[in-house]
Design a protein around this motif. Structure first.
Motif, PDB file in Angstrom:
ATOM      1  N   PHE A   1       0.827  -1.205   0.000  1.00 31.38           N
ATOM      2  CA  PHE A   1       0.000   0.000   0.000  1.00 31.38           C
ATOM      3  C   PHE A   1       0.868   1.265   0.000  1.00 31.38           C
ATOM      4  O   PHE A   1       0.613   2.222  -0.743  1.00 31.38           O
ATOM      5  CB  PHE A   1      -0.926   0.001   1.219  1.00 31.38           C
ATOM      6  CG  PHE A   1      -1.744   1.256   1.347  1.00 31.38           C
ATOM      7  CD1 PHE A   1      -2.869   1.452   0.570  1.00 31.38           C
ATOM      8  CD2 PHE A   1      -1.371   2.250   2.243  1.00 31.38           C
ATOM      9  CE1 PHE A   1      -3.626   2.610   0.677  1.00 31.38           C
ATOM     10  CE2 PHE A   1      -2.116   3.412   2.352  1.00 31.38           C
ATOM     11  CZ  PHE A   1      -3.239   3.589   1.577  1.00 31.38           C
ATOM     12  N   MET A   2       1.915   1.264   0.820  1.00 31.63           N
ATOM     13  CA  MET A   2       2.823   2.416   0.868  1.00 31.63           C
ATOM     14  C   MET A   2       3.448   2.661  -0.500  1.00 31.63           C
ATOM     15  O   MET A   2       3.579   3.807  -0.942  1.00 31.63           O
ATOM     16  CB  MET A   2       3.906   2.176   1.911  1.00 31.63           C
ATOM     17  CG  MET A   2       3.408   2.238   3.349  1.00 31.63           C
ATOM     18  SD  MET A   2       4.665   1.671   4.524  1.00 31.63           S
ATOM     19  CE  MET A   2       5.929   2.927   4.313  1.00 31.63           C
ATOM     20  N   GLN A   3       3.820   1.574  -1.179  1.00 29.08           N
ATOM     21  CA  GLN A   3       4.433   1.724  -2.494  1.00 29.08           C
ATOM     22  C   GLN A   3       3.442   2.316  -3.496  1.00 29.08           C
ATOM     23  O   GLN A   3       3.819   3.134  -4.343  1.00 29.08           O
ATOM     24  CB  GLN A   3       4.943   0.365  -2.977  1.00 29.08           C
ATOM     25  CG  GLN A   3       5.895   0.440  -4.152  1.00 29.08           C
ATOM     26  CD  GLN A   3       7.141   1.243  -3.809  1.00 29.08           C
ATOM     27  OE1 GLN A   3       7.649   1.193  -2.694  1.00 29.08           O
ATOM     28  NE2 GLN A   3       7.639   2.003  -4.767  1.00 29.08           N
ATOM     29  N   GLU A   4       2.176   1.930  -3.387  1.00 31.78           N
ATOM     30  CA  GLU A   4       1.148   2.502  -4.269  1.00 31.78           C
ATOM     31  C   GLU A   4       1.059   4.012  -4.077  1.00 31.78           C
ATOM     32  O   GLU A   4       1.005   4.774  -5.053  1.00 31.78           O
ATOM     33  CB  GLU A   4      -0.213   1.863  -3.966  1.00 31.78           C
ATOM     34  CG  GLU A   4      -0.324   0.404  -4.371  1.00 31.78           C
ATOM     35  CD  GLU A   4      -1.608  -0.235  -3.850  1.00 31.78           C
ATOM     36  OE1 GLU A   4      -2.512   0.510  -3.414  1.00 31.78           O
ATOM     37  OE2 GLU A   4      -1.702  -1.480  -3.865  1.00 31.78           O
ATOM     38  N   ILE A   5       1.043   4.462  -2.818  1.00 33.00           N
ATOM     39  CA  ILE A   5       0.930   5.892  -2.534  1.00 33.00           C
ATOM     40  C   ILE A   5       2.171   6.641  -3.020  1.00 33.00           C
ATOM     41  O   ILE A   5       2.077   7.718  -3.615  1.00 33.00           O
ATOM     42  CB  ILE A   5       0.722   6.141  -1.025  1.00 33.00           C
ATOM     43  CG1 ILE A   5      -0.518   5.388  -0.521  1.00 33.00           C
ATOM     44  CG2 ILE A   5       0.603   7.634  -0.745  1.00 33.00           C
ATOM     45  CD1 ILE A   5      -1.781   5.684  -1.261  1.00 33.00           C
ATOM     46  N   LEU A   6       3.341   6.059  -2.791  1.00 28.23           N
ATOM     47  CA  LEU A   6       4.580   6.700  -3.236  1.00 28.23           C
ATOM     48  C   LEU A   6       4.623   6.832  -4.760  1.00 28.23           C
ATOM     49  O   LEU A   6       5.106   7.834  -5.291  1.00 28.23           O
ATOM     50  CB  LEU A   6       5.791   5.910  -2.734  1.00 28.23           C
ATOM     51  CG  LEU A   6       6.099   6.069  -1.235  1.00 28.23           C
ATOM     52  CD1 LEU A   6       7.110   5.027  -0.782  1.00 28.23           C
ATOM     53  CD2 LEU A   6       6.609   7.471  -0.928  1.00 28.23           C
TER      54      LEU A   6
END
Length: 287
Positions: free
Chosen positions: A178-183
């Motif tokens: 999820f963090m990678q999606e936001i980044l």
């Protein structure tokens, strides 16, 4: 200190002066001993005093099956992690990491390495934990004479993240994705080339880590005061447009609506990253 139960020659269960269970380890500590005998304190190498009775039960079961050398290597890694991260690590890490290392050693002996599909993301999002994971591989190689593949540094890093968040491993992997999606959304919306060693980037990643945990647990942060949110929106329009895109993505994929306070803090963090990245790039151009 009297022995309550012998798990093997190197591990015993005792009750301390307050009657609490403790797991005690030491080479040959239970040799020719029986329940009720006094322990030779000179042989004690490690004492586990877990608060949870359930965790103590899981630990005793684990330690009865795992070689002492593996447990000591795991403890060395945990001690290193506490020093490097300077933060509390959940006591379940002693069980999870020891079990993982033992399993990794078994797979290596059978020539069955496990590929870490999140290796790049882990290295990018959790650089401190990943660096400890690399040091952990060196500890394992030195103490256990087994060279594990670098993928294992990523797995160890995830265990350290897990111990900080006190989450289950599948949730930590979900958080990482999820963090990678936001980044990615921020990177391509604002055309940024992240400076991963910058203060603003690391603050943003830390914020995302806990935001992700709240989002996945449907534990939003809400506020009735819209005034500060409006100020931030008007002052940082580019970052706010990015947050609106994040909001649509999160609603579409996770059925979660960002509260005004979450939008505000995301906007502030994104603006800091944007400004610091541009400043660094301008400085490099001038050089």
């Amino acid at each position: 200190m009297k022995i309550a139960k012998i798990l093997n020659n190197n591990v015993v269960l005792v009750h301390n002066d307050l009657g609490h269970e403790q797991v005690v380890m030491g080479r040959g500590i239970a040799y020719k001993k029986s329940a009720g005998d006094e322990l030779d304190t000179a042989l004690i190498e490690k004492v586990f005093a877990l608060k949870s009775h359930e965790l103590t039960g899981r630990l005793t079961e684990l330690l009865s099956e795992i070689p002492l050398e593996v447990v000591i290597a795991s403890e060395c890694i945990i001690t290193l992690a506490k020093q490097r991260l300077n933060t509390a690590l959940h006591e379940s890490l002693a069980i999870a990491l020891t079990d993982h290392i033992n399993f990794a050693l078994e797979r290596q002996r059978q020539n069955l390495p496990m590929r870490n599909v999140l290796q790049w993301e882990i290295r990018s999002l959790y650089p401190r934990e990943y660096a400890i994971g690399l040091e952990a591989l060196a500890i394992i190689a030195k103490r256990l004479q087994v060279s594990l593949p670098e993928d294992e540094a990523g797995f160890i890093a995830l265990h350290l993240v897990n111990a900080q968040l006190n989450s289950e491993m599948p949730e930590v992997m979900h958080i990482t994705r999820f963090m990678q999606e936001i980044l990615h959304i921020v990177k391509y919306q604002l055309q940024l080339d992240y400076q991963t060693d910058s203060l603003s980037y690391n603050r943003f990643v830390t914020h995302l880590k806990f935001f992700s945990q709240r989002m996945l647990g449907k534990r939003g942060v809400y506020s009735d005061d819209e005034s500060l949110h409006d100020v931030v929106r008007d002052r940082y329009p580019q970052a706010y447009l990015c947050v609106q895109k994040i909001d649509r993505h999160v609603m579409s994929k996770y059925a979660y609506a960002l509260g005004s306070e979450e939008r505000m803090f995301l906007t502030i963090h994104i603006e800091r990253v944007r400004k610091e990245t541009l400043a660094i790039e301008e400085g490099n151009d001038e050089a």
